[in-house]
Design an enzyme around this catalytic site. Structure first.
Site: not given
Ligand code: NAD
Length: 497
Positions: A105, A165, A188-189, A257, A263, A265, A297, A395, A465, A468, A472
């Site tokens: 994947d 990721n 929802k992955p 609410l 979590e 970027g 991230c 990022e 900031k 988030g 976790e």
């Molecule tokens: P993304 O924000 O594009 O998507 C994350 C998830 O949200 C996906 O499952 C996506 O389908 C879903 N999504 C998209 N639009 C939505 C909406 N309107 N409502 C609800 N869900 C929605 O992120 P990505 O590209 O999959 O992952 C990379 C990002 O995730 C990077 O910014 C990275 O830094 C961040 N990240 C943060 C952490 C952390 O622990 N803080 C860990 C891993 C990744």
């Protein structure tokens, strides 16, 4: 339910074209699917079920019924513990299948998928499984004429929304504590990475998690993710993803609410002081920005180096970074695989070009790598990058390191804290006082001294900031899936006093 079938295991490389709802595989309400792609070749490897809002309703209904009748929340913590520990064991037994899923994947190098992703995900189930019998409230000392105590209760139906990721780890970091606390889940992955959630569904079933407690819907993020967050029977949202989408999710949840753990970027700063052990520091620097092909991230994507050793460090990186094995994810020696998609490759390329146009110097890398039609980009070091460059302030999410010099400790801290993000940061120094002093002033949820990415199920991480506010791992994550209820029982005065 005429469109359901009892499941067989997802094969190592092909996804299922169905959704896991109420303990059965079923096609989406309108039968739609979408293509799953192998980032190492750009080829389609199968079809994934494309959920509709009707499927969101069905999955939430299954999770609600499973919560309300107490088939999971009504079990004792010890019974939930036994099942979660069994799940951890089954994950370890199915390491190869889960690792192949993750690798196919994400394009993740197979050795990392086995030794980090699957191993850490199983650790999470073990860690929270071990805590499940200990969800104790407390007796409160009060001047009221009452006996007062607190109860720890599950929140109900949790919407778990995960990014591409680290699909398995970042799902497990929600699912394991949420289940330990007695909640039910609709997961929802990310659309690009559904496979490990499909295998996990069967692992949890085989471990004894009752039908309807864990449900998986795959499909277009904006549409079904939004429907899930809005659903009136979803009691909590656990979201990991970009700050942009996190802000949309938080706004929706805020209007309704609903509690949301966010979590988001990051763009981690790694500060190398002149007194650092350079062997240790260089390992932390290189590992910190190439890990997961930079799609991390908590990537240490911003290197901040004390000026007396600035050119020395650049010289070492110029020699060493090109030696890091880049190749097919299936090969055991590979450390850097492809990026997840062509869109991500184009983004990385554009951000490097923009930085160079604004005056950055390419020390090494700076181009695509042609291999099997996959989305490969050479590990890249950019020196003399201006602090307002997009590659510093946003990022990049690829194997790209920006390097900036500093003259004083205060300047290093200011540079490190100068982006909207605050997820992870690093300090490379042999001066213990400086390590404590600087760690205290860095705006990030986790600080690594003399290393990078030291992560464990017991150690919480999360942002400040724009990164988030959720946490976790650790007992902190478990707390977020629980609510506290207080009970006071009046004690009547003695009538014969
Ligand atoms: P993304 O924000 O594009 O998507 C994350 C998830 O949200 C996906 O499952 C996506 O389908 C879903 N999504 C998209 N639009 C939505 C909406 N309107 N409502 C609800 N869900 C929605 O992120 P990505 O590209 O999959 O992952 C990379 C990002 O995730 C990077 O910014 C990275 O830094 C961040 N990240 C943060 C952490 C952390 O622990 N803080 C860990 C891993 C990744």
């Amino acid at each position: 339910m005429d469109n359901e079938s009892t499941g067989h295991a997802a094969t190592a490389l092909a996804p299922r074209a169905e959704l896991w709802i109420g303990g059965a595989w079923r096609t989406s309400a309108n039968g739609d699917t979408y293509d799953a792609e192998d980032p190492a070749t750009g080829q389609v490897i199968g079809q994934v079920g494309a959920a509709t809002t009707a499927d969101v309703d069905a999955a939430v209904a299954a999770a609600t019924a499973a919560f309300d009748d107490g088939r999971w929340s009504g079990l004792s913590g010890r019974d939930r513990s036994r099942i979660l520990l069994r799940a951890a064991g089954l994950m370890r037994e199915r390491t190869e299948e889960l690792a192949q899923a993750e690798s196919a994947d994400v394009g993740k190098p197979i050795m990392f998928a086995r030794n980090i992703d699957v191993a850490n995900a199983a650790d999470l189930f073990e860690f929270y499984g071990t805590l499940a019998p200990h969800l104790d409230g407390a007796v409160r000392n009060t001047p009221l004429p009452a006996f007062a105590y607190t109860l720890k209760e599950p929140r109900g139906v949790v919407a778990a929304i995960s990014p591409f990721n680290f699909p398995l780890i970042l799902s497990s970091s929600k699912i394991a504590p949420a289940l330990a606390a007695g909640n039910t889940i609709v997961h929802k992955p990310a659309p690009q990475t559904p496979l490990s959630a499909q295998v996990l569904a069967e692992v949890l079933r085989d471990a004894g998690v009752p039908d309807g407690v864990y449900n998986v819907i795959t499909g277009p993020g904006a549409e079904i993710g939004d429907a899930l967050v809005r659903h009136p029977d979803v009691d909590m949202v656990a979201f990991t993803g970009s700050s942009t989408v996190g802000s949309i999710v938080a706004k929706t949840a805020g209007e309704l609410l609903k509690p949301v753990a966010a979590e988001l970027g990051g763009n981690g700063a790694n500060i190398v002081f002149a007194d650092a052990d350079l062997d240790v520091a260089i390992q932390a620097v290189i590992g910190g920005f190439v890990f997961n092909t930079g799609q991390f991230c908590m990537s240490g994507a911003r290197l901040i180096v004390e000026r007396p050793i600035y050119e020395t460090v650049l010289g070492i990186l110029g020699q060493a970074v090109g030696q890091v094995p880049l190749g097919r994810p299936s090969e055991a020696a590979t450390v850097i695989g492809p990026l997840v998609s062509n869109a991500q490759l184009e983004r990385v390329e554009r951000m490097v070009q923009d930085a160079v146009a604004a005056g950055a110097r390419i020390v090494t890398g700076g181009s695509r790598v042609d291999l099997d039609g996959g989305y490969y980009y050479a590990p890249t070091v950019l020196a003399d990058v201006s602090n307002d460059a997009a590659a510093v302030q946003q990022e990049v999410f690829g194997p790209v390191l920006t390097v900036q010099p500093f003259d004083t400790e205060a300047e290093a801290i200011a540079l490190a804290n100068s982006t909207p993000f605050g997820l992870a940061a690093g300090v490379q120094t042999q001066d213990v006082s400086r390590a404590h002093r600087v760690s205290a002033r860095l705006e990030a949820g986790i600080i690594w001294v003399n290393g990078w990415a030291m992560l464990d199920a017991a150690v919480p991480f999360g942002g400040v900031k724009a990164s988030g506010w959720g946490r976790e791992n650790g007992v902190e994550a478990l707390e977020s899936y629980l609510r506290t209820k207080s009970v006071t029982i009046s004690i009547a005065p003695a009538t014969d006093a």
